[in-house]
Design a protein around this motif. Structure first.
Motif, PDB file in Angstrom:
ATOM      1  N   SER A   1       0.301  -1.325  -0.027  1.00  0.00           N
ATOM      2  CA  SER A   1       0.690  -0.445  -0.180  1.00  0.00           C
ATOM      3  C   SER A   1       1.190   0.980   0.032  1.00  0.00           C
ATOM      4  O   SER A   1       0.532   2.005  -0.574  1.00  0.00           O
ATOM      5  N   ALA A   2       2.124   1.090   0.644  1.00  0.00           N
ATOM      6  CA  ALA A   2       2.613   2.559   0.837  1.00  0.00           C
ATOM      7  C   ALA A   2       3.991   2.169  -0.667  1.00  0.00           C
ATOM      8  O   ALA A   2       3.590   4.202  -1.294  1.00  0.00           O
ATOM      9  N   LEU A   3       4.094   1.264  -1.556  1.00  0.00           N
ATOM     10  CA  LEU A   3       4.246   1.219  -2.723  1.00  0.00           C
ATOM     11  C   LEU A   3       3.448   2.029  -4.143  1.00  0.00           C
ATOM     12  O   LEU A   3       3.580   2.228  -4.957  1.00  0.00           O
ATOM     13  N   HIS A   4       2.170   0.886  -3.976  1.00  0.00           N
ATOM     14  CA  HIS A   4       1.600   1.371  -5.416  1.00  0.00           C
ATOM     15  C   HIS A   4       0.463   2.317  -4.755  1.00  0.00           C
ATOM     16  O   HIS A   4      -0.079   1.780  -3.976  1.00  0.00           O
ATOM     17  N   PRO A   5       0.216   2.999  -6.113  1.00  0.00           N
ATOM     18  CA  PRO A   5       0.553   3.447  -7.018  1.00  0.00           C
ATOM     19  C   PRO A   5       1.715   3.718  -7.337  1.00  0.00           C
ATOM     20  O   PRO A   5       2.523   4.846  -6.375  1.00  0.00           O
ATOM     21  N   THR A   6       3.390   3.645  -7.284  1.00  0.00           N
ATOM     22  CA  THR A   6       4.128   4.208  -7.139  1.00  0.00           C
ATOM     23  C   THR A   6       4.392   5.836  -8.717  1.00  0.00           C
ATOM     24  O   THR A   6       3.543   6.078  -9.163  1.00  0.00           O
ATOM     25  N   PRO A   7       4.918   7.021  -8.606  1.00  0.00           N
ATOM     26  CA  PRO A   7       4.684   8.281  -8.763  1.00  0.00           C
ATOM     27  C   PRO A   7       5.628   7.570 -10.127  1.00  0.00           C
ATOM     28  O   PRO A   7       5.505   8.426 -11.372  1.00  0.00           O
ATOM     29  N   ALA A   8       6.657   6.494  -9.971  1.00  0.00           N
ATOM     30  CA  ALA A   8       7.125   6.168 -11.547  1.00  0.00           C
ATOM     31  C   ALA A   8       5.431   5.738 -12.402  1.00  0.00           C
ATOM     32  O   ALA A   8       6.077   5.981 -14.213  1.00  0.00           O
ATOM     33  N   VAL A   9       4.230   4.922 -12.008  1.00  0.00           N
ATOM     34  CA  VAL A   9       3.447   5.214 -12.993  1.00  0.00           C
ATOM     35  C   VAL A   9       2.453   6.330 -12.722  1.00  0.00           C
ATOM     36  O   VAL A   9       1.028   6.060 -13.455  1.00  0.00           O
ATOM     37  N   CYS A  10       1.948   6.997 -11.641  1.00  0.00           N
ATOM     38  CA  CYS A  10       0.988   7.522 -11.235  1.00  0.00           C
ATOM     39  C   CYS A  10       1.758   8.815 -10.818  1.00  0.00           C
ATOM     40  O   CYS A  10       0.839   9.670 -11.987  1.00  0.00           O
ATOM     41  N   GLY A  11       2.304   9.619  -9.931  1.00  0.00           N
ATOM     42  CA  GLY A  11       2.839  10.579  -9.864  1.00  0.00           C
ATOM     43  C   GLY A  11       2.693  11.604  -9.268  1.00  0.00           C
ATOM     44  O   GLY A  11       2.450  10.713  -7.750  1.00  0.00           O
ATOM     45  N   MET A  12       2.906  12.709  -8.134  1.00  0.00           N
ATOM     46  CA  MET A  12       3.113  13.460  -6.994  1.00  0.00           C
ATOM     47  C   MET A  12       1.985  14.196  -6.857  1.00  0.00           C
ATOM     48  O   MET A  12       2.096  15.673  -7.780  1.00  0.00           O
ATOM     49  N   PRO A  13       1.582  14.665  -6.463  1.00  0.00           N
ATOM     50  CA  PRO A  13       0.971  14.215  -4.852  1.00  0.00           C
ATOM     51  C   PRO A  13       0.684  12.740  -5.535  1.00  0.00           C
ATOM     52  O   PRO A  13      -0.325  13.053  -6.531  1.00  0.00           O
ATOM     53  N   ARG A  14       0.462  11.643  -5.288  1.00  0.00           N
ATOM     54  CA  ARG A  14      -0.629  10.569  -5.001  1.00  0.00           C
ATOM     55  C   ARG A  14      -1.660  10.690  -5.679  1.00  0.00           C
ATOM     56  O   ARG A  14      -2.066  10.108  -7.028  1.00  0.00           O
ATOM     57  N   GLU A  15      -2.364  10.794  -4.718  1.00  0.00           N
ATOM     58  CA  GLU A  15      -3.876  10.490  -4.738  1.00  0.00           C
ATOM     59  C   GLU A  15      -4.414  12.036  -6.009  1.00  0.00           C
ATOM     60  O   GLU A  15      -5.464  11.396  -7.037  1.00  0.00           O
ATOM     61  N   LYS A  16      -3.722  12.997  -6.205  1.00  0.00           N
ATOM     62  CA  LYS A  16      -4.104  14.284  -6.822  1.00  0.00           C
ATOM     63  C   LYS A  16      -4.272  13.965  -7.719  1.00  0.00           C
ATOM     64  O   LYS A  16      -4.514  14.050  -9.384  1.00  0.00           O
ATOM     65  N   SER A  17      -3.099  13.115  -8.233  1.00  0.00           N
ATOM     66  CA  SER A  17      -2.370  12.996  -9.645  1.00  0.00           C
ATOM     67  C   SER A  17      -3.154  11.540  -9.745  1.00  0.00           C
ATOM     68  O   SER A  17      -3.961  11.423 -11.578  1.00  0.00           O
ATOM     69  N   LYS A  18      -3.252  10.527  -9.557  1.00  0.00           N
ATOM     70  CA  LYS A  18      -4.375   9.786  -9.608  1.00  0.00           C
ATOM     71  C   LYS A  18      -5.963  10.398 -10.090  1.00  0.00           C
ATOM     72  O   LYS A  18      -6.507   9.327 -11.423  1.00  0.00           O
ATOM     73  N   LYS A  19      -6.076  10.981  -9.147  1.00  0.00           N
ATOM     74  CA  LYS A  19      -7.816  11.218  -9.481  1.00  0.00           C
ATOM     75  C   LYS A  19      -7.623  12.373 -11.605  1.00  0.00           C
ATOM     76  O   LYS A  19      -8.342  12.356 -11.949  1.00  0.00           O
ATOM     77  N   PHE A  20      -6.708  12.431 -10.713  1.00  0.00           N
ATOM     78  CA  PHE A  20      -6.375  13.123 -12.647  1.00  0.00           C
ATOM     79  C   PHE A  20      -6.206  12.850 -13.705  1.00  0.00           C
ATOM     80  O   PHE A  20      -7.186  12.514 -14.909  1.00  0.00           O
TER      81      PHE A  20
END
Length: 320
Positions: A222-241
Motif C-alpha cells: 500500500s505504501a508503494l503502489h501506485p508509485t510516482p513512476a506510474v502515477c505521479g505526485m502527490p499520489r492521490e491528486k495525480s491518480k484522480k487526474f
C-alpha cells in the motif's frame, strides 16, 4: 477445481500469483497456490525480431495525446502537482497470432525484464516484459526501485541525462524514501544508474530496507503502489487526474503482478516477488491493445512526450 472462478487477495497474506490493477481501490486477482499446478519447460530464444521494421503513427492519436499532455502541464503549473504520468493505448491487428512465438520474442528482446503470459477466462490474455520491480521481500528484507526517464539506446549506455529526467527520477526516489521511512529500518538508497530495457534506456535507483515487525506485506504494498513512476505526485491528486482525463481505463496496465508468499527452502519465511506491469499488452482475438505512457512535469515538452510513447510502442510492436 472451477477454473473460471475468480479469486481475490484480501490482505496479501495468501500464497499464489497475484495480478493487481492500477487503481489500488480495486481488488487484486489471485491464483491461489492450493489450486495451481506448476509446469516447467525449456523455451528456445531463436524467435526472429525484425529490428528494421518501421511503423507509422496515427495522426489523430498524436493530436489527442499531445492535447492531454498540454492539459497535464497546465494542471501541474496551476496546482501543487509535481508530476503526473499520462498514458494511451494503441490497437494493433495481429495476423497468424502465435502465443509461444510472441513469448519467445519478449524473452529475447527483454533479457533483463520479468517476462510473463497471464490468462483467465473472465479477464483475458495479457503479456508483458517489465523492467521495474515493485517489491522483493525475503525474511522481512525488501528491495524496491525507482525507475524513470527514457532514452533510445544507440549502441552505448554512457549517455547524458537532462535535468527534466534527473528531477523526475529524484521525485520517485524521494517518494519511496518518505513512504518507507515509517514502516521500515536500515533504508539504503543506492547510486542512480542507467539500465537497458529492450531498445530503451532508463534511470534506476535501488532501495533496500527491513520491514518493521508491526508492519505487514499489505502495509508495504500500500505504501508503494501506485508509485510516482506510474502515477505521479502527490499520489492521490495525480491518480484522480488520470482517472478523470485519460480516454480509456488502464485496467491492469501500471498495476503489479508476481509471486506472493511462496515458500522456499532457502528462507525462514515465504518470499514475494512483485513487478510493475509495464511494457504490456492485452490480446482479444486478433487484436492487441498496447499500453504506453510517460511522466509529465512542468518542464515537459508535449511533442517530445508523444515521441517517447511512440518509441515505447514500437518496441512492443516488433514482437507481434
Amino acid at each position: 477445481m472451477n477454473v473460471e472462478r475468480l479469486f481475490y487477495t484480501d490482505d496479501f497474506s495468501e500464497s499464489g500469483f497475484v495480478f493487481a490493477p492500477f487503481d489500488n481501490q480495486q481488488k487484486s486477482i489471485l491464483f491461489p497456490l492450493e489450486t495451481s499446478d506448476f509446469i516447467t519447460e525449456n523455451i528456445s530464444l531463436d524467435a526472429f525480431i525484425d529490428e528494421e521494421k518501421t511503423f507509422f503513427a496515427d495522426e489523430a492519436a498524436k493530436e489527442t495525446h499531445i492535447k492531454l499532455v498540454e492539459k497535464t502541464i497546465e494542471e501541474i503549473k496551476k496546482n501543487d502537482l509535481k508530476k503526473v504520468v499520462v498514458s494511451r493505448t494503441e490497437q494493433v491487428k495481429i495476423d497468424d497470432f502465435n502465443l509461444v512465438v510472441i513469448y519467445q520474442k519478449l524473452l529475447q528482446n527483454y533479457k533483463n525484464a520479468f517476462v510473463y503470459v497471464w490468462f483467465h477466462p473472465k479477464i483475458g490474455l495479457w503479456l508483458g516484459a517489465t523492467p521495474e520491480t515493485l517489491l522483493e521481500i525475503k525474511d522481512s528484507v525488501f528491495t524496491t526501485m525507482s525507475l524513470a526517464g527514457t532514452q533510445l539506446y544507440k549502441d552505448t549506455e554512457n549517455i547524458v541525462w537532462k535535468s527534466k529526467e534527473l528531477n523526475e527520477q529524484q521525485l520517485v526516489t524521494d517518494f519511496i524514501e518518505s513512504q518507507l521511512s515509517g514502516i521500515s529500518s536500515n533504508l539504503k538508497i543506492d547510486k542512480t544508474e542507467t539500465v537497458k530495457a529492450g531498445s530503451l534506456l532508463h534511470l534506476k535507483t535501488k532501495v533496500t530496507g527491513v520491514l518493521n515487525e508491526k508492519s505487514s506485506l499489505k502495509t508495504l504494498v500500500s505504501a508503494l503502489h501506485p508509485t510516482p513512476a506510474v502515477c505521479g505526485m502527490p499520489r492521490e491528486k495525480s491518480k484522480k487526474f488520470i482517472l478523470e482525463n485519460e480516454n480509456y481505463k488502464r485496467s491492469f496496465y501500471t498495476g503489479f503482478l508476481g509471486e506472493l508468499n511462496l515458500q522456499s527452502s532457502t528462507f525462514k519465511t515465504p518470499s514475494s516477488s512483485l513487478f510493475v506491469n509495464l511494457r504490456c499488452m492485452s490480446i482479444n482475438k486478433n487484436n492487441a491493445s498496447i499500453f504506453i505512457g510517460g511522466g509529465i512535469t512542468k518542464d515537459s515538452n508535449a511533442a517530445k512526450e508523444w515521441e517517447e510513447t511512440v518509441s515505447k510502442s514500437n518496441v512492443m510492436k516488433r514482437v507481434l
